[in-house]
Scaffold this active site. Structure first.
Site, PDB file in Angstrom:
ATOM      1  CB  SER A   1       1.145   1.853  -9.255  1.00 50.36           C
ATOM      2  OG  SER A   1       1.363   1.652  -7.891  1.00 50.36           O
TER       3      SER A   1
ATOM      4  CB  SER B   1       1.073   1.941  -4.726  1.00 57.57           C
ATOM      5  OG  SER B   1       0.931   0.619  -5.166  1.00 57.57           O
TER       6      SER B   1
ATOM      7  CE  LYS C   1       4.349  -0.161  -6.921  1.00 58.08           C
ATOM      8  NZ  LYS C   1       3.106  -0.522  -6.241  1.00 58.08           N
TER       9      LYS C   1
END
Length: 448
Positions: free
Chosen positions: A176, A117, A120
């Site tokens: 997340s 993640s 991101k």
């Protein structure tokens, strides 16, 4: 068994044994290492275990300097410089000065690994400028949530419910939430367009180790980044006021399900960055200001963080520690930040964080030129010399730590590109009113 047969079996076994060991070793070495464990292979009884972790390629990218393309640890200690922490088990890490761009030390900085993640950050840096109206609402459809991977981290978005752009970004940065990423992706005209734009933005930033397949960081064949690239991406993202704000928020209210005739309730979501919020066995890191953590089975634990101390801002990225220590990714990041603050001015840089390709000359008030990036959504250079605001310490809601400010700014020179880094430190977390909390389901995409 006759003597002749026993001899034949012995010869056959002796011939096959090397091949069986070679095959087993190769298969084991390529397997991902589970978080908190070290990949090992048993030899024979009474002998030591052999480390079978994957090894970095002998030649990696040299973006930022030739030393950064070499495997192993790269550091040049000067007089009085502290030695690097011993308790480092990550496959790759980097410590850099966010303002000058100097890489203070690195370990396999350009090793292409699964980012989880932390990817991101690139998603946000690419799409934030496209949704300037944070109050814009979007009614979620089944198509928006289609394709969310099994076991994904979720913030709790529901079909037939409306959310503001700000709600969705809070879901991305704090929880997340892959569901929030998918909704924003659909608002950006779909997966293909979003992935293409993310790859183009990575190339613009010279994050050339990065290849995007999924915007949320969910494991996918060929999806990779590196400690160097994630640091570049975070550095660029932190020039955007919205990015800084979201990355620094420890907890926030998130909309629940709207029911006819009733006021829409909210529930509390907490940032999964443990250096920001703290957790059992780990305290909030003094001066932390974000940025993003991640975890998947293939990537292990990953983390990129930014922190300020005594007027100096450092970036650190840690990828896939093998230590059995609880919260190893955060503890190793904290050790590297501690080392970086203590070593600043006492080490010779081993490389640099390069500016984006679109960096261009801009006039300096005192004459001469600098190069600066002026991507859409990024802040403009103020007409002033030197810092515009002093650092002021501030504790987050509930004493959970310090967040990077989102108002005011100072002019700094970053590896040939003009960027803005904020130095005012307000209380993080917004309103001090108590929020109704909701127990979240286990989250496989972030470090629990």
């Amino acid at each position: 068994m006759s003597a002749s047969n026993r001899a034949a079996w012995a010869v056959t076994a002796a011939l096959l044994l090397p091949f069986s060991f070679a095959a087993a070793g190769t298969a084991h070495a390529d397997e991902p290492v589970k978080p908190g464990a070290t990949a090992t292979a048993e030899k024979t009884e009474g002998t030591e275990k052999k480390d079978e972790q994957p090894k970095p390629p002998p030649n990696m990218s040299s973006v930022g300097g030739a030393l950064l393309g070499l495997p192993g640890t790269q550091v040049k200690l000067g007089p009085g410089a502290p030695v690097l922490p011993k308790e480092l088990s990550a496959r790759s890490w980097i410590v850099a000065d966010a303002e000058s761009g100097a890489v203070l030390a690195a370990h396999n900085a350009h090793w292409r690994l699964a980012p989880a993640s932390t990817l991101k950050m690139l998603f946000a840096d690419t799409l934030l400028p496209k949704f300037p109206d944070k109050t814009r609402t979007h009614l979620v459809t089944s198509a928006d949530l289609a394709g969310v991977g099994a076991g994904s981290s979720l913030v709790g978005i529901k079909e037939k419910q409306s959310y503001t752009v700000r709600d969705l970004w809070l879901g991305v940065f704090l929880r997340s939430g892959n569901d929030a990423v998918h909704v924003l992706t659909q608002m950006n005209q779909g997966l293909t367009k979003t992935v293409s734009e993310m790859n183009a933005h990575a190339a613009e930033l010279q994050a050339l180790d990065t290849h995007v397949k999924t915007p949320d960081g969910y494991d996918a064949p060929g999806q990779v980044s590196s400690a160097y690239d994630l640091t570049l991406i975070a550095r660029n993202g932190m020039q955007k006021a919205d990015f800084r704000e979201y990355a620094a928020i420890p907890r926030a209210a998130f909309p629940g399900e709207a029911k006819p005739g009733k006021k829409r309730e909210t529930f509390e979501i907490q940032n999964t960055n443990r250096l920001l919020t703290g957790d059992f066995g780990i305290a909030p890191y003094q001066g932390i200001a974000g940025v993003k953590n991640g975890y998947t089975t293939h990537a292990g634990n990953t983390f990129t963080g930014v922190a300020e101390r005594n007027g100096r801002v450092l970036l650190v990225t840690v990828m896939n520690p093998s230590s059995k220590e609880q919260h190893a990714v955060y503890k190793e990041a904290a050790r590297l930040l501690d080392w970086g603050f203590a070593a600043s001015g006492k080490v010779t840089p081993v490389g640099e964080l390069v500016p984006p390709k679109n960096a261009r000359p801009v006039a300096r008030p005192s004459g001469g030129t600098e190069t600066g990036a002026a991507a859409p959504g990024e802040e403009k250079r103020p007409e002033t010399d030197g810092p515009a605001a002093a650092a002021a310490a501030g504790k987050g809601a509930g004493g959970i730590g310090i967040a990077l400010a989102v108002a005011g700014g100072v002019l700094v020179l970053l590896a040939g590109a003009v960027f803005l880094v904020n130095r005012r430190w307000p209380a993080a977390g917004g309103s001090g009113r108590r929020l109704r909390s909701r127990t979240a389901a286990p989250d496989p995409d972030v470090n629990p």
